[in-house]
Design an enzyme around this catalytic site. Structure first.
Site, mmCIF file in Angstrom:
data_model
loop_
_atom_site.group_PDB
_atom_site.id
_atom_site.type_symbol
_atom_site.label_atom_id
_atom_site.label_comp_id
_atom_site.label_asym_id
_atom_site.label_seq_id
_atom_site.Cartn_x
_atom_site.Cartn_y
_atom_site.Cartn_z
ATOM 1 N N LYS A 61 -5.127 2.754 -3.017
ATOM 2 C CA LYS A 61 -4.490 2.196 -1.800
ATOM 3 C C LYS A 61 -5.283 1.964 -0.674
ATOM 4 O O LYS A 61 -5.081 0.844 0.146
ATOM 5 C CB LYS A 61 -3.209 2.804 -1.677
ATOM 6 C CG LYS A 61 -2.352 2.992 -2.740
ATOM 7 C CD LYS A 61 -1.438 1.606 -2.990
ATOM 8 C CE LYS A 61 -0.444 1.825 -3.873
ATOM 9 N NZ LYS A 61 0.234 0.493 -4.221
ATOM 10 N N SER A 93 1.035 -1.152 -0.127
ATOM 11 C CA SER A 93 0.117 -0.011 -0.010
ATOM 12 C C SER A 93 0.867 1.161 0.009
ATOM 13 O O SER A 93 1.992 1.373 -0.991
ATOM 14 C CB SER A 93 -0.966 0.097 1.404
ATOM 15 O OG SER A 93 -1.898 1.094 1.023
ATOM 16 N N TYR A 139 -4.861 7.571 -6.650
ATOM 17 C CA TYR A 139 -3.823 6.650 -5.907
ATOM 18 C C TYR A 139 -4.306 6.391 -4.550
ATOM 19 O O TYR A 139 -4.351 5.148 -4.051
ATOM 20 C CB TYR A 139 -2.678 7.385 -5.922
ATOM 21 C CG TYR A 139 -1.283 6.767 -5.364
ATOM 22 C CD1 TYR A 139 -0.752 7.066 -4.089
ATOM 23 C CD2 TYR A 139 -0.745 5.698 -5.985
ATOM 24 C CE1 TYR A 139 0.160 6.201 -3.632
ATOM 25 C CE2 TYR A 139 0.184 4.878 -5.863
ATOM 26 C CZ TYR A 139 0.823 5.281 -4.263
ATOM 27 O OH TYR A 139 1.948 4.504 -3.710
#
Ligand SMILES: NC(=O)C1=CN([C@@H]2O[C@H](COP(=O)(O)OP(=O)(O)OC[C@H]3O[C@@H](n4cnc5c(N)ncnc54)[C@H](OP(=O)(O)O)[C@@H]3O)[C@@H](O)[C@H]2O)C=CC1
Ligand SMILES: CCCCCCCCCCCCCCCC(=O)[C@@H](N)CO
Length: 327
Positions: free
Chosen positions: A192, A174, A188
């Site tokens: 994650k 992550s 993003y």
């Protein structure tokens, strides 16, 4: 007088803390586990560059049989050569795009049963959402999140039929941007954060197969991908992301592998990461009653620290816009 004070401290601090530690040593789930690396098949996606390449080198040096997957055959061959020079170990390389479920399935069939799967691949182009085109948003989610599903789906049958080959591990790379949203990283951070939900649900599904999940949360890390990211990202993204400093890929890889070996669910990489993990523990699994103790007693303070960071970040954003408008 001093004796009375000591007794008082003992009564109102030491005894409740001891009772809490006792309770937590009973409660924490899943139970602690050790994942061996030597002689095991470690499969690393994104293993041709950056953190993944450091991981492959480290696992090979520890005696694992290593497979690495990435898209570019040339980068894979360069990585293979550099790992062989560093460790004397020849790793297996597989060229595939994690977004192609069929290609990933074929790759995992060819690679053979995996003991430790490290879903490390990832892309990250920092840009404000209104400047992102839909294709770019989709690309980030498809690679970072859907690509991880494809890898796990392809590896799981072989991992479940490991026989007596000891505990297995599925590690998801992550980011601290997967614990707190970061300006410029809407897609993003979403991808994650998604890995956390995936990891928590998956751990419940595979604990019966003696497979253990780890989520790794690095800060900015010096890699080729990071070098590309900082060329185009906004100044605000740089300022906020800099709150947690920058680490070397080898450092992150060593912490990642140690976290996998110790069966840790939240693998942190620095002090800010420890605070982030304490501040975002929520209903995540915890195997260590000692860490659970700090999660319980530190929750309130971590919320205060988090509010300070939010105050600081919003002040930065406000200042940046007022400076931009005054130009
Ligand atoms: N660097 C940083 O600041 C941080 C990175 N991370 C995370 O760490 C992981 C690795 O990052 P980093 O080492 O910096 O990245 P790099 O860009 O240096 O390397 C990324 C790796 O992933 C591979 N990859 C990218 N897209 C695909 C795809 N579609 N299919 C298969 N392989 C792919 C690349 O090979 P190829 O292009 O040939 O496919 C390369 O091997 C990522 O998940 C990232 O989100 C987390 C926090 C901080
Ligand atoms: C509870 C108290 C918390 C205190 C600490 C808060 C600090 C958070 C900093 C977040 C930094 C995010 C870096 C993302 C790096 C990354 O993933 C990109 N380089 C793309 O790869």
């Amino acid at each position: 007088m001093a004796l009375l004070f000591l007794l008082w401290i003992l009564l109102i601090v030491a005894i409740p803390c001891s009772l809490l530690l006792l309770l937590l040593s009973f409660l924490v789930r899943p139970r602690p586990v050790k994942i061996p690396i030597k002689g095991r098949h470690v499969f690393i996606s994104g293993g041709s560059s950056g953190i993944g390449l450091s991981l492959a080198r480290l696992a090979a040096a520890e005696g694992a049989r290593v497979s690495i997957l990435a898209r570019s055959p040339d980068k894979l061959q360069e990585a293979r050569q550099s790992i062989r020079l560093a460790t004397g170990v020849d790793v297996a390389v597989f060229s595939a795009d994690v977004r192609d479920a069929e290609a990933v399935r074929r790759t995992l069939d060819e690679a053979g049963p995996v003991d430790v799967l490290i879903c490390n691949h990832g892309v990250f182009v920092a840009r404000e959402l209104d400047l992102y085109d839909v294709e770019g948003l989709k690309f980030t989610i498809d690679v970072n999140l859907t690509g991880t599903f494809n890898l796990i789906k392809a590896a799981l049958p072989g991992m479940k039929n490991r026989g007596q080959r000891g505990p297995g591990s599925i590690a998801l790379m992550s980011s601290q941007a997967g614990q707190v949203g970061i300006y410029g990283h809407t897609a993003y951070s979403a991808s994650k954060f998604g890995l956390r939900g995936l990891g928590e649900a998956l751990q419940q599904e595979v604990i019966v197969d003696d497979i253990h999940v780890s989520l790794i949360f690095p800060p900015n890390t010096e890699t080729p991908g990071f070098a590309e990211e900082i060329k185009t990202r906004s100044e605000i993204t740089s300022i906020i992301a800099a709150s947690s400093g920058t680490m070397k890929a080898d450092e992150v890889a060593m912490l990642t592998l140690n976290g996998i070996k110790s069966g840790t669910f939240f693998v942190t990489c620095n002090f800010d990461g420890i605070m982030l993990a304490l501040g975002t523990a929520s209903l995540s699994p915890q195997r260590s009653f000692l860490v659970a103790f700090f999660e319980v007693v530190g929750a309130g303070l971590m919320r205060l620290v988090a509010l300070y960071y939010q105050w600081s970040w919003y002040k930065t954003i406000e200042k940046w816009h007022s400076q931009k408008n005054s130009k």
